[in-house]
Design an enzyme around this catalytic site. Structure first.
Site, PDB file in Angstrom:
ATOM      1  N   ASN A 319      -8.163   1.770   4.449  1.00 22.13           N
ATOM      2  CA  ASN A 319      -7.552   1.744   5.711  1.00 22.13           C
ATOM      3  C   ASN A 319      -7.945   2.888   6.644  1.00 22.13           C
ATOM      4  O   ASN A 319      -6.924   3.599   7.128  1.00 22.13           O
ATOM      5  CB  ASN A 319      -5.835   1.583   5.557  1.00 22.13           C
ATOM      6  CG  ASN A 319      -5.029   0.897   6.795  1.00 22.13           C
ATOM      7  OD1 ASN A 319      -5.814   0.658   7.718  1.00 22.13           O
ATOM      8  ND2 ASN A 319      -3.964   0.908   6.590  1.00 22.13           N
ATOM      9  N   HIS A 355       5.012   0.226   8.801  1.00 19.30           N
ATOM     10  CA  HIS A 355       4.751  -0.910   7.859  1.00 19.30           C
ATOM     11  C   HIS A 355       5.903  -1.838   7.856  1.00 19.30           C
ATOM     12  O   HIS A 355       5.702  -2.988   7.847  1.00 19.30           O
ATOM     13  CB  HIS A 355       4.373  -0.394   6.480  1.00 19.30           C
ATOM     14  CG  HIS A 355       2.981   0.018   6.294  1.00 19.30           C
ATOM     15  ND1 HIS A 355       2.522   1.386   6.316  1.00 19.30           N
ATOM     16  CD2 HIS A 355       1.899  -0.642   6.165  1.00 19.30           C
ATOM     17  CE1 HIS A 355       1.140   1.288   6.066  1.00 19.30           C
ATOM     18  NE2 HIS A 355       0.656   0.024   5.968  1.00 19.30           N
TER      19      HIS A 355
END
Length: 465
Positions: A319, A355
């Site tokens: 990521n 998230h």
């Protein structure tokens, strides 16, 4: 999930795959024909026309994936545009952007979240939140004196506040709208203006070839995930059958499960990156031999990810663009606190909240912090003895195998709360595995902070004698 204009129910019945997953995969694959068509019809044409048609494609994807709920993304873009142009390039605008975008996202999580990982409009919204906050910061930077600023800041700063079509085009770019990668507005504008890629490197055939190679890598990881997911899945981790396994078999299962789970993320990022390469957005200068590089938006560094023996190596190769965003727009901006550790903790907690609202995200990033610190401490001590180990000797190979295996196991254990999300499920696995890796890290912290210093003191005293 809202009403959809295009039904995927026939595919759901044939494959048994959830409709939201089918839509997400279709969305990232649709970007390939769109990139192909764009490259041969719109590229280097009128910027206004490019912004408009990219926006239309992105809105189509939003509605295709999420129904009318996909228009929540448009609300975020329009509000961000108004904040920039009504308040102006100052700290109040940046703070208002953070507040609105994160609040809108968190409320979305609260309303639409279930007990499992959700593919809803918030999936695209979380990508969009960072992109829009980044535009706010870049607009602010563009109004400042950048003489002493870093090269990155100078490159990304927006001297002129972006127009609405520029913002929608940037937000809805078809190759990155759904799952990323992140990229600054300045890159998008130079790409649309036709100045990003030098003429000698601006070849459609090369971009298509490089993009398809990344797609192929993504399909490999997608196949691995499909092959192993049936045997190594979340449900088994919280089953009675899992509890009956020996501790060694439990840890082995978690290790393979974690590696399998990561393949899912690597697959979608690789596929998404491939379409961005095909469009040309990923141009990153040239190599020493003069060949064009197409890795500016690389979200996973595969070679490092698959060969590293450290957790830090995994984080640095996974990521990538989100981590880079966190560093550029949050961690480095917190230097006024005068405390690097505090800045790091705030960044990790923001990353967890970004998230989702589940406690598992916060546990994941908290444990990551302690594991990385423990690893750095351990490698510092190990480094005192590694000079005596031959890189070609048997001991070096054994060390590599042991550390690689430990990395896989600890990485997977850290991933548990990120995937299981709720404390009841997380606790169940922790309990049945005695939270062994966490206990080891706790024992290490006690040793390193209270016992090791005294050992070092005694060693120094002996040397002086």
């Amino acid at each position: 999930m809202g009403y959809h204009l295009i039904s995927v129910e026939p595919l759901v019945r044939i494959t048994g795959v959830d409709g939201s997953v089918i839509r997400l995969l279709a969305g990232i694959f649709i970007a390939y024909p769109l990139a192909f068509i764009y490259g041969f019809t719109l590229y280097k044409k009128s910027p206004t026309l490019q912004h408009l048609l990219i926006t239309i494609c992105g809105l189509f994807l939003a509605v295709f994936l999420y129904g009318l709920e996909g228009l929540h993304t448009l609300v975020a873009v329009v509000v961000q545009y108004l904040l920039i142009h009504l308040i102006g390039p100052n700290y109040i605008m940046v703070l208002a952007s953070f507040t609105f975008q994160m609040t809108y996202l968190l409320v979305g999580y609260w309303v639409y979240s279930t007990d499992l990982y959700d593919i809803a409009w918030t999936t695209a919204q979380c990508i969009l939140v960072l992109r829009l906050i980044g535009v706010a910061w870049d607009t602010y930077d563009g109004a400042q004196d950048l003489e002493k600023a870093s090269n990155d800041t100078k490159e990304m700063a927006l001297r002129t506040p972006p127009g609405l079509l520029e913002m929608t085009g940037h937000a809805y770019f078809f190759g990155s709208f759904i799952v990323g990668p992140q990229f600054p507005m300045s890159r998008y504008l130079s790409f649309i203006g036709g100045t990003l890629i030098p003429p000698k490197h601006d070849r459609q055939d090369v971009k298509i070839k490089k993009g398809l190679l990344r797609l192929a890598a993504g399909l490999v990881y997608m196949s691995i995930y499909a092959l192993f997911e049936g045997s190594f899945n979340n449900q088994y981790l919280v089953s009675k059958e899992f509890e009956t396994l020996s501790l060694i078999r439990k840890m082995a299962y978690i290790t393979v499960w974690g590696k399998t789970t990561l393949c899912k993320y690597l697959a979608v990022w690789l596929v998404a990156e491939g379409s961005c390469i095909m469009s040309g957005l990923t141009y990153n200068g040239k190599t020493e031999s003069g060949e064009a590089r197409w890795d500016a938006l690389k979200n996973c560094k595969l070679t490092i990810h698959e060969t590293t023996i450290t957790l830090q190596g995994v984080i640095d190769s996974f990521n990538v663009n989100t981590n880079l965003w966190m560093s550029r727009y949050l961690f480095k901006r917190l230097r006024f606190l005068g405390n690097k550790t505090l800045s790091h903790v705030i960044t990790l907690m923001f990353l967890a909240a970004w998230h989702g609202i589940y406690i598992g995200y916060f546990i994941c990033f908290t444990t990551e912090y302690f594991y990385i610190n423990a690893e750095k401490q351990f490698l510092t001590i190990l480094g005192r003895f590694e000079e005596k180990i031959s890189p070609t000797g048997l001991l070096f190979k054994i060390r590599w195998i042991v550390m690689y295996s430990l990395k896989l196991t600890i990485m997977s254990y850290c991933l548990l709360p990120f995937v299981l999300l709720k404390w009841s499920r997380i606790y169940q696995v922790y309990k049945t595995t005695y939270a062994l890796p966490h206990v080891v890290v706790l024992v290490w912290a006690i040793f390193y902070n209270f016992i090791y210093p005294s050992l070092r003191t005694k060693e120094s005293s002996k040397k002086r004698e």
